[in-house]
Design a protein around this motif. Structure first.
Motif, PDB file in Angstrom:
ATOM      1  N   TYR A   1       0.836  -1.197   0.000  1.00 19.29           N
ATOM      2  CA  TYR A   1       0.000   0.000   0.000  1.00 19.29           C
ATOM      3  C   TYR A   1       0.872   1.248   0.000  1.00 19.29           C
ATOM      4  CZ  TYR A   1      -3.398  -3.455   1.518  1.00 19.29           C
ATOM      5  OH  TYR A   1      -4.183  -4.567   1.593  1.00 19.29           O
TER       6      TYR A   1
ATOM      7  N   GLU B   1       0.313   5.170   0.811  1.00 17.24           N
ATOM      8  CA  GLU B   1      -0.566   6.258   1.232  1.00 17.24           C
ATOM      9  C   GLU B   1      -0.048   7.520   0.539  1.00 17.24           C
ATOM     10  OE1 GLU B   1      -2.342   6.493   5.422  1.00 17.24           O
ATOM     11  OE2 GLU B   1      -0.749   7.981   5.455  1.00 17.24           O
TER      12      GLU B   1
ATOM     13  N   VAL C   1      -3.551   4.637  -1.587  1.00 12.26           N
ATOM     14  CA  VAL C   1      -4.513   4.891  -0.517  1.00 12.26           C
ATOM     15  C   VAL C   1      -4.626   6.401  -0.297  1.00 12.26           C
ATOM     16  CG1 VAL C   1      -5.052   4.420   1.915  1.00 12.26           C
ATOM     17  CG2 VAL C   1      -3.676   2.776   0.608  1.00 12.26           C
TER      18      VAL C   1
END
Ligand SMILES: CC(=O)SCCNC(=O)CCNC(=O)[C@H](O)C(C)(C)COP(=O)(O)OP(=O)(O)OC[C@H]1O[C@@H](n2cnc3c(N)ncnc32)[C@H](O)[C@@H]1OP(=O)(O)O
Ligand SMILES: CC(=O)C(=O)O
Length: 522
Positions: free
Chosen positions: A41, A43, A71
């Motif tokens: 992931y 961010e 994200v």
């Protein structure tokens, strides 16, 4: 072996570091690098915060990422708003990412003093925010802000906050040590309890204010978390976030848990350096695993042992994280350092060669006079080759003169150097100006030699450092000059020492020229 999810927040929490300001272009380039590394992931930012992050989310959707999901990050809705009418929620949805992370308060003190709502109202805010966002994203992660402080102060309430997020459909409950002051053993105890009570995966997000962030993240994983957040090189607000550059190999190589493939892990050093460059920082030499010093051996006894078996002084093999072993040259060196350097410089020397001890003795004498060869390996290579009779003189200095003239107040001084050198049977006498006397001398030396050695035109001076060695002697102190030079493909460091700064600079400049000519000949 279950997988540990790596969640990178360099572009969001890392961007909260003092002195860091990533442009949209920087963020997109880092995103691509993180995808190559294989973090699960990324961010990317806080779309409710600023136009730059909104632009990033617009552009990042066009990248073809292979390994990572992007994200968007934000908070739970504002107390006075409903989720549907809240600007942060709107911006999160408009970012269009498959995953949204929101942080919510879980420390009763923060609920009362920062958010200024009742404890019950905060539970509703968490529940309603997650429920609302779940309708718009594949997954919603809940960052339980100040979870450890909250748990210590009021465990029942902190756990109720997690339950509110879980009941609303949160896909991961991330326990945050937001103030970064929790000691690792406490992190372990709290994570163990949290893991037992909840069905969804547990994550950890540590800050480094007590210098425990990496250890606490690893302990979090050992005690049951399957998702770990951090930043590249530990960038982040105040003392930074947990450093993924240490966490990833610790999880993979020490705990034997899987997060990246071995090929991806070998990109770790490259990614660490890339982010440093983009952030416009100097690389941290002592960074575990990926720093220049991480596998650099200085002490003679260490070098002697690693030449026999690297594991004697290396906790893992440097190649696993894309790094390599280095041997340093200093007055702590022994014969083994010299042998290893000879190998690097392509010099044949046998272990029982008598010249090795001569080189060690000379090295220690020069270091005692103030030379430092650790940052000037080109000068050391020249020293070795001269000691072994492998060095040819490319030119002979017949003299130089420097003039620094300031003709009136407020006018910049003028620096001029004249130099006479002999190459073969030819004498060249030339002059040049410069921004200062050393620059003028450098220009004159190269101008005189370029006629005979045109390859010197490629050489550029990248760095020039002066260090005063004898404290308390004022302007008559001995100085060390370190010069870093480079051409199209290489960089090299040279050194000079004298009570006269011009002489120290000349020594370093001559070594730099000599080294270039030697390499061209080789
Ligand atoms: C632990 C973390 O790292 S959390 C992330 C922190 N990161 C940042 O703050 C960077 C991005 N932030 C920003 O750009 C701005 O702060 C914004 C756009 C989000 C908000 O700006 P503003 O509306 O001007 O508010 P400001 O920043 O002054 O204060 C934050 C407000 O959010 C509220 N708030 C804080 N946490 C939460 C939360 N979890 N849920 C809802 N509201 C919250 C605060 O109580 C405060 O409200 P108040 O103004 O009524 O006192
Ligand atoms: C969410 C977050 O960044 C923190 O609690 O530290």
């Amino acid at each position: 072996m279950h997988r540990i999810d790596i969640y990178d927040t360099t572009l969001r929490d890392g961007a909260q570091s003092e002195d860091i300001s990533f442009s949209v272009e920087d963020k997109l380039r880092i995103t691509e690098k993180l995808d190559e590394l294989g973090v699960h992931y990324i961010e990317g930012g806080y779309p409710g915060s600023n136009p730059r992050d909104i632009d990033y989310f617009r552009k990042v959707s066009r990248l073809k990422l292979v390994n990572s999901k992007v994200v968007a990050f934000g908070s739970t809705h504002r107390p006075k708003k409903k989720p549907g009418g809240d600007e942060t929620m709107k911006a999160l949805i408009e970012a269009g990412t498959p995953i949204i992370t929101i942080f919510g308060k879980t420390w009763d003190f923060h609920v009362k003093e920062a958010l200024r709502v009742s404890l019950e109202e905060n539970l509703d805010i968490i529940h309603d925010s997650v429920t609302f966002l779940k309708k718009h994203a594949e997954k919603v992660f809940f960052d339980a802000e100040h979870f450890f402080d909250g748990y210590i102060n009021n465990p029942k309430y902190a756990l109720k906050c997690l339950k509110a997020a879980q009941d609303a459909g949160a896909d991961c409950l991330v326990l945050c040590d937001t103030n970064g002051g929790t000691i690792t053993s406490v992190v372990g105890d709290v994570v163990k309890k949290a893991v037992k009570g909840y069905a969804v995966p547990i994550g950890v997000h540590m800050h480094n204010d007590a210098d425990c962030a990496v250890a606490s993240s690893v302990t979090g994983v050992e005690t049951g978390a399957s998702h770990v957040q951090g930043t590249i090189n530990g960038l982040g607000e105040r003392c930074g976030n947990a450093n993924l550059i240490s966490i990833i190999p610790n999880i993979q190589l020490k705990l034997g848990m899987k997060c990246l493939t071995p090929e991806q892990l070998r990109k770790l050093r490259d990614v660490s350096r890339f982010v440093t460059e983009i952030a416009n920082l100097r690389h941290f030499k002592r960074q575990p695993y990926t720093g220049d010093s991480a596998f650099a051996h200085k002490g003679g006894m260490h070098v002697s042992a690693i030449l026999k078996r690297p594991e004697t002084y290396e906790h893992v093999s440097p190649g696993l994280v894309g790094n390599s072993q280095r041997v340093l040259i200093s007055d702590l060196a022994g014969k083994s350092n010299i042998l290893r350097k000879a190998e690097e410089f392509g010099i044949r020397l046998s272990t029982d060669s008598v010249q090795i001890q001569d080189i060690v003795t000379k090295l220690k004498e020069l270091e005692n006079q103030g030379f430092q060869f650790e940052g000037a390996e080109a000068s050391f290579e020249l020293l070795m080759k001269k000691s072994l009779g492998l060095h040819k003189k490319f030119f002979e200095l017949m003299g130089f003169r420097l003039i620094v003239e300031k003709r009136k107040e407020g006018e910049e001084p003028i620096s001029e150097a004249t130099i006479m050198v002999k190459v073969g049977g030819h004498v060249e006498h030339t002059a040049a100006t410069g921004k200062g006397p050393v620059n003028a001398l450098d220009n004159a030396l190269r101008k005189a030699l370029e006629k005979f050695y045109p390859e010197l035109k490629e050489v550029k001076l990248h760095d020039y450092k002066v260090r005063v060695l004898t404290a308390g002697k004022g302007t008559s102190a001995k100085v060390r000059v370190l010069v870093e030079s480079g051409d199209k493909g290489n960089r090299w460091g040279t050194v000079g020492v004298s009570e006269n700064i011009i002489e120290a600079s000349y020594q370093a400049l001559v070594d730099s020229v000599d080294y270039k000519l030697l390499k061209e000949e080789e």
